[in-house]
Scaffold this motif. Structure first.
Motif, PDB file in Angstrom:
ATOM      1  N   UNK A 353      42.504 -86.507  -1.994  1.00 27.96           N
ATOM      2  CA  UNK A 353      41.134 -86.658  -2.491  1.00 27.96           C
ATOM      3  C   UNK A 353      40.534 -87.985  -2.059  1.00 27.96           C
ATOM      4  N   UNK A 354      41.331 -89.044  -2.128  1.00 21.38           N
ATOM      5  CA  UNK A 354      40.853 -90.368  -1.712  1.00 21.38           C
ATOM      6  C   UNK A 354      40.543 -90.385  -0.218  1.00 21.38           C
ATOM      7  N   UNK A 355      41.386 -89.735   0.579  1.00 27.85           N
ATOM      8  CA  UNK A 355      41.174 -89.702   2.033  1.00 27.85           C
ATOM      9  C   UNK A 355      39.885 -88.961   2.368  1.00 27.85           C
ATOM     10  N   UNK A 356      39.655 -87.834   1.723  1.00 29.36           N
ATOM     11  CA  UNK A 356      38.427 -87.055   1.989  1.00 29.36           C
ATOM     12  C   UNK A 356      37.200 -87.833   1.540  1.00 29.36           C
ATOM     13  N   UNK A 357      37.287 -88.483   0.362  1.00 28.69           N
ATOM     14  CA  UNK A 357      36.168 -89.285  -0.136  1.00 28.69           C
ATOM     15  C   UNK A 357      35.863 -90.460   0.803  1.00 28.69           C
ATOM     16  N   UNK A 358      36.912 -90.969   1.463  1.00 26.83           N
ATOM     17  CA  UNK A 358      36.734 -92.111   2.371  1.00 26.83           C
ATOM     18  C   UNK A 358      36.233 -91.691   3.745  1.00 26.83           C
ATOM     19  N   UNK A 359      36.055 -90.375   3.963  1.00 29.13           N
ATOM     20  CA  UNK A 359      35.501 -89.900   5.226  1.00 29.13           C
ATOM     21  C   UNK A 359      36.512 -89.615   6.302  1.00 29.13           C
ATOM     22  N   UNK A 360      37.721 -89.212   5.912  1.00 28.41           N
ATOM     23  CA  UNK A 360      38.756 -88.987   6.909  1.00 28.41           C
ATOM     24  C   UNK A 360      38.406 -87.843   7.852  1.00 28.41           C
ATOM     25  N   UNK A 361      37.693 -86.822   7.371  1.00 32.86           N
ATOM     26  CA  UNK A 361      37.352 -85.691   8.239  1.00 32.86           C
ATOM     27  C   UNK A 361      36.460 -86.137   9.392  1.00 32.86           C
ATOM     28  N   UNK A 362      35.467 -86.969   9.093  1.00 37.14           N
ATOM     29  CA  UNK A 362      34.589 -87.495  10.145  1.00 37.14           C
ATOM     30  C   UNK A 362      35.379 -88.348  11.129  1.00 37.14           C
ATOM     31  N   UNK A 363      36.284 -89.196  10.583  1.00 38.83           N
ATOM     32  CA  UNK A 363      37.099 -90.061  11.441  1.00 38.83           C
ATOM     33  C   UNK A 363      37.973 -89.231  12.387  1.00 38.83           C
ATOM     34  N   UNK A 364      38.533 -88.164  11.859  1.00 39.45           N
ATOM     35  CA  UNK A 364      39.395 -87.318  12.683  1.00 39.45           C
ATOM     36  C   UNK A 364      38.606 -86.610  13.781  1.00 39.45           C
ATOM     37  N   UNK A 365      37.419 -86.146  13.473  1.00 37.29           N
ATOM     38  CA  UNK A 365      36.583 -85.486  14.483  1.00 37.29           C
ATOM     39  C   UNK A 365      36.159 -86.461  15.576  1.00 37.29           C
ATOM     40  N   UNK A 366      35.819 -87.682  15.182  1.00 36.59           N
ATOM     41  CA  UNK A 366      35.468 -88.707  16.170  1.00 36.59           C
ATOM     42  C   UNK A 366      36.664 -89.020  17.065  1.00 36.59           C
ATOM     43  N   UNK A 367      37.833 -89.086  16.464  1.00 36.40           N
ATOM     44  CA  UNK A 367      39.051 -89.384  17.220  1.00 36.40           C
ATOM     45  C   UNK A 367      39.348 -88.270  18.221  1.00 36.40           C
ATOM     46  N   UNK A 368      39.168 -87.031  17.805  1.00 37.17           N
ATOM     47  CA  UNK A 368      39.440 -85.898  18.695  1.00 37.17           C
ATOM     48  C   UNK A 368      38.471 -85.838  19.872  1.00 37.17           C
ATOM     49  N   UNK A 369      37.298 -86.423  19.714  1.00 43.40           N
ATOM     50  CA  UNK A 369      36.312 -86.439  20.799  1.00 43.40           C
ATOM     51  C   UNK A 369      36.436 -87.676  21.686  1.00 43.40           C
ATOM     52  N   UNK A 370      37.327 -88.584  21.307  1.00 48.79           N
ATOM     53  CA  UNK A 370      37.471 -89.840  22.050  1.00 48.79           C
ATOM     54  C   UNK A 370      38.443 -89.680  23.217  1.00 48.79           C
ATOM     55  N   UNK A 371      38.693 -90.789  23.901  1.00 52.62           N
ATOM     56  CA  UNK A 371      39.600 -90.790  25.054  1.00 52.62           C
ATOM     57  C   UNK A 371      41.022 -91.193  24.666  1.00 52.62           C
ATOM     58  N   UNK A 372      41.399 -90.975  23.419  1.00 52.33           N
ATOM     59  CA  UNK A 372      42.744 -91.347  22.976  1.00 52.33           C
ATOM     60  C   UNK A 372      43.786 -90.414  23.600  1.00 52.33           C
ATOM     61  N   UNK A 373      45.041 -90.755  23.404  1.00 53.54           N
ATOM     62  CA  UNK A 373      46.122 -89.997  24.030  1.00 53.54           C
ATOM     63  C   UNK A 373      46.283 -88.609  23.403  1.00 53.54           C
ATOM     64  N   UNK A 374      46.942 -87.739  24.139  1.00 49.24           N
ATOM     65  CA  UNK A 374      47.211 -86.384  23.641  1.00 49.24           C
ATOM     66  C   UNK A 374      48.087 -86.423  22.391  1.00 49.24           C
ATOM     67  N   UNK A 375      49.008 -87.373  22.335  1.00 48.95           N
ATOM     68  CA  UNK A 375      49.894 -87.478  21.174  1.00 48.95           C
ATOM     69  C   UNK A 375      49.098 -87.805  19.918  1.00 48.95           C
ATOM     70  N   UNK A 376      48.154 -88.739  20.039  1.00 49.04           N
ATOM     71  CA  UNK A 376      47.340 -89.111  18.880  1.00 49.04           C
ATOM     72  C   UNK A 376      46.466 -87.933  18.461  1.00 49.04           C
ATOM     73  N   UNK A 377      45.906 -87.211  19.431  1.00 47.44           N
ATOM     74  CA  UNK A 377      45.084 -86.040  19.094  1.00 47.44           C
ATOM     75  C   UNK A 377      45.918 -84.976  18.388  1.00 47.44           C
ATOM     76  N   UNK A 378      47.161 -84.836  18.798  1.00 52.88           N
ATOM     77  CA  UNK A 378      48.051 -83.866  18.162  1.00 52.88           C
ATOM     78  C   UNK A 378      48.296 -84.236  16.703  1.00 52.88           C
ATOM     79  N   UNK A 379      48.490 -85.521  16.438  1.00 49.10           N
ATOM     80  CA  UNK A 379      48.694 -85.978  15.062  1.00 49.10           C
ATOM     81  C   UNK A 379      47.419 -85.790  14.238  1.00 49.10           C
ATOM     82  N   UNK A 380      46.274 -86.021  14.865  1.00 48.44           N
ATOM     83  CA  UNK A 380      45.003 -85.814  14.160  1.00 48.44           C
ATOM     84  C   UNK A 380      44.860 -84.352  13.739  1.00 48.44           C
ATOM     85  N   UNK A 381      45.230 -83.428  14.633  1.00 42.39           N
ATOM     86  CA  UNK A 381      45.160 -82.001  14.296  1.00 42.39           C
ATOM     87  C   UNK A 381      46.146 -81.661  13.173  1.00 42.39           C
TER      88      UNK A 381
END
Length: 395
Positions: A353-381
């Motif tokens: 609940x705290x993570x969702x309230x802090x905007x984790x979903x938006x952060x994860x979507x931004x991360x998935x659209x970034x140029x980060x590594x495939x491993x980090x994107x896998x963890x985000x998913x």
């Protein structure tokens, strides 16, 4: 048959027997003796250093491998050195005498100490000689051997330069020399310096902790520092109150995490809260150790249940980690942030609940659209799926 006395360089002679060293060992005073000679000295009930006559609270004998190697080279060369040997070693011995001598003024000693780093930088080939002569042991003894618990700032500049030279020499030397800090009085000197010294002194002592933590030879000392309440509280204050010196504190905490027992102590002493404060304070700063702080926080959260509980209990904890998932112009720490959130969100509804309230979903979507590594994107998913599946279960 013994080597002819006149062919033995002064540095290669035991001060007790005056014979060539066969097994050179160094005392905490920085003086080197042949093992058999110094053991006989101790066997007669003497508890002092024969040369300096200082009382030995720590009679440990540290093998002087550098000197042994130099003697072996000398033997292989037919008991002769390159003609430049004397012109190299004699000036260094003179520098050491200046620092040791009770007749040298404080200013003379300061000027001598200033020459050591310059010598190492301009003539790297002289560094092994500095170690063979015993500079590292000498500096350590001078810094931690006789400090007044009341702390007189009169010698602050001298102490800072001593520590600077120690840090310069340690990577080339024998870490066992630092084990003198296992002695109660010397560890007390270390703590007095850390608590009362300047910002530069605190930073340098944090770097020394990093060096201690890096070597198997000082593993026991690392554990002693890692369970010292005064030091851990001092580090916590350092990383929360003073950004100029806090990066060195973060590096020291990270280094101490090399031992599992230390991680438990760090959690118990409240360092998770300190790391959270540091991460939040660096949000607007481009250059910081936020990535290291986040990686350290991940280790503490994963070490035991109390680590997870401490992160969730802190009102700013989950929010700080969420902010590290994706930071504009800064990608360090994303993977550690994701790992930490996966660990706490898997077991705790409050954390989710705290993570969702802090905007984790938006952060994860931004991360998935970034140029980060495939491993980090896998963890985000993975984190997205975890949040979704847990949300479905709760409906």
């Amino acid at each position: 048959m013994k080597e002819a006395q006149m062919t033995i360089p002064h540095l290669f002679r035991c001060p007790i027997s005056l014979d060539l060293f066969s097994d050179p060992v160094t005392l905490s005073t920085g003086q080197t003796y042949d093992r058999s000679s110094i053991e006989k000295w101790f066997a007669f009930g003497n508890l002092t250093c024969p040369v300096t006559m200082q009382k030995l609270h720590d009679p440990s004998l540290v093998p002087n491998h550098n000197l042994r190697h130099l003697i072996e080279q000398w033997r292989q060369m037919g008991h002769h050195f390159h003609p430049e040997y004397s012109t190299t070693i004699d000036p260094l011995l003179h520098l050491k005498r200046n620092i040791e001598s009770p007749h040298s003024t404080l200013q003379d000693k300061l000027q001598t100490l200033e020459k050591i780093p310059v010598l190492m930088d301009e003539t790297p080939s002289k560094t092994p000689f500095l170690l063979q002569i015993g500079f590292l042991s000498l500096f350590s003894q001078l810094l931690f051997g006789k400090l007044d618990p009341e702390f007189d700032g009169k010698y602050a500049d001298f102490e800072e330069k001593l520590l600077s030279c120690i840090l310069k020499l340690v990577p080339f030397g024998e870490f066992q020399c630092l084990n003198m800090l296992k002695e109660e009085s010397k560890l007390e000197s270390f703590l007095v310096l850390f608590e009362n010294g300047s910002g530069m002194m605190k930073q340098s002592l944090c770097r020394l902790v990093g060096a201690i933590s890096s070597s198997p030879e000082t593993r026991e000392l690392c554990a002693m520092i890692g369970r010292n309440h005064r030091f851990l509280q001092g580090i916590d204050h350092l990383i929360q109150q003073n950004f100029e010196t806090s990066e060195a504190g973060i590096e020291a905490i990270s280094a101490l995490c090399c031992l599992e027992s230390n991680r438990e102590n760090l959690v118990r002493e409240g360092l998770i809260n300190g790391l959270i404060t540091y991460i939040l304070n660096t949000e607007t700063k481009e250059r910081s150790s936020a990535g290291t702080a986040m990686a350290t926080l991940e280790q503490l959260v994963g070490s035991e249940r109390s680590g997870k509980e401490a992160l969730i209990k802190d009102p700013r904890g989950v929010k700080a980690v969420v902010k590290m998932v994706f930071r504009v112009s800064y990608h360090g720490g994303s993977e550690s942030a994701l790992n930490s959130l996966i660990m706490v969100c898997y077991e705790s509804l409050e954390a989710r609940e705290k993570a969702i309230d802090a905007g984790v979903l938006t952060q994860l979507l931004l991360l998935l659209q970034s140029q980060c590594s495939c491993r980090i994107k896998s963890k985000a998913r993975t984190l997205l799926k975890l949040l979704r599946s847990k949300w479905d279960e709760e409906q």
